[in-house]
Design a protein around this motif. Structure first.
Motif, PDB file in Angstrom:
ATOM      1  N   CYS A  14     -35.688  13.452 -20.642  1.00 19.39           N
ATOM      2  CA  CYS A  14     -34.405  13.358 -19.968  1.00 19.39           C
ATOM      3  C   CYS A  14     -34.578  12.637 -18.641  1.00 19.39           C
ATOM      4  CB  CYS A  14     -33.852  14.765 -19.734  1.00 19.39           C
ATOM      5  SG  CYS A  14     -32.356  14.758 -18.733  1.00 19.39           S
ATOM      6  N   CYS A  42     -28.075  16.159 -24.729  1.00 20.21           N
ATOM      7  CA  CYS A  42     -29.295  16.559 -24.044  1.00 20.21           C
ATOM      8  C   CYS A  42     -29.193  18.021 -23.637  1.00 20.21           C
ATOM      9  CB  CYS A  42     -29.502  15.673 -22.827  1.00 20.21           C
ATOM     10  SG  CYS A  42     -30.960  16.129 -21.870  1.00 20.21           S
ATOM     11  N   HIS A  49     -27.283  11.084 -23.803  1.00 22.79           N
ATOM     12  CA  HIS A  49     -28.104   9.906 -23.630  1.00 22.79           C
ATOM     13  C   HIS A  49     -27.993   9.053 -24.887  1.00 22.79           C
ATOM     14  CE1 HIS A  49     -29.495  12.033 -20.206  1.00 22.79           C
ATOM     15  NE2 HIS A  49     -30.157  12.925 -20.891  1.00 22.79           N
TER      16      HIS A  49
HETATM   17 ZN   LIG Z   1     -30.632  14.752 -20.068  1.00 20.89          ZN
END
Ligand SMILES: [Zn+2]
Length: 64
Positions: A14, A42, A49
């Motif tokens: 991330c 996420c 994302h």
């Molecule tokens: Zn993330």
């Protein structure tokens, strides 16, 4: 299995938290000329994302 579509797990980092997160991508390659980017939720930052289906590379966080 209600959905016969195959999925492939991927691990990405991330960009917001730096945590490694597991996501799923469709097993099928996109049509030529189609959008290669696939949104992945996420679990680390609760955002979305985008993963390039052809290369598996994460493009970056969704900009707001
Ligand atoms: Zn993330």
């Amino acid at each position: 299995m209600a959905d016969r579509k195959t999925w492939r797990p991927i691990i990405f980092s991330c960009p917001n938290t730096g945590d490694r997160v597991q996501g799923l991508l469709p097993g099928d390659m996109p049509e030529p000329g189609a959008d290669d980017l696939h949104p992945v939720s996420c679990a680390a930052c609760d955002g979305v994302h985008f993963i390039n289906l052809r290369t598996g590379v994460m493009i970056g966080a969704e900009r707001s």
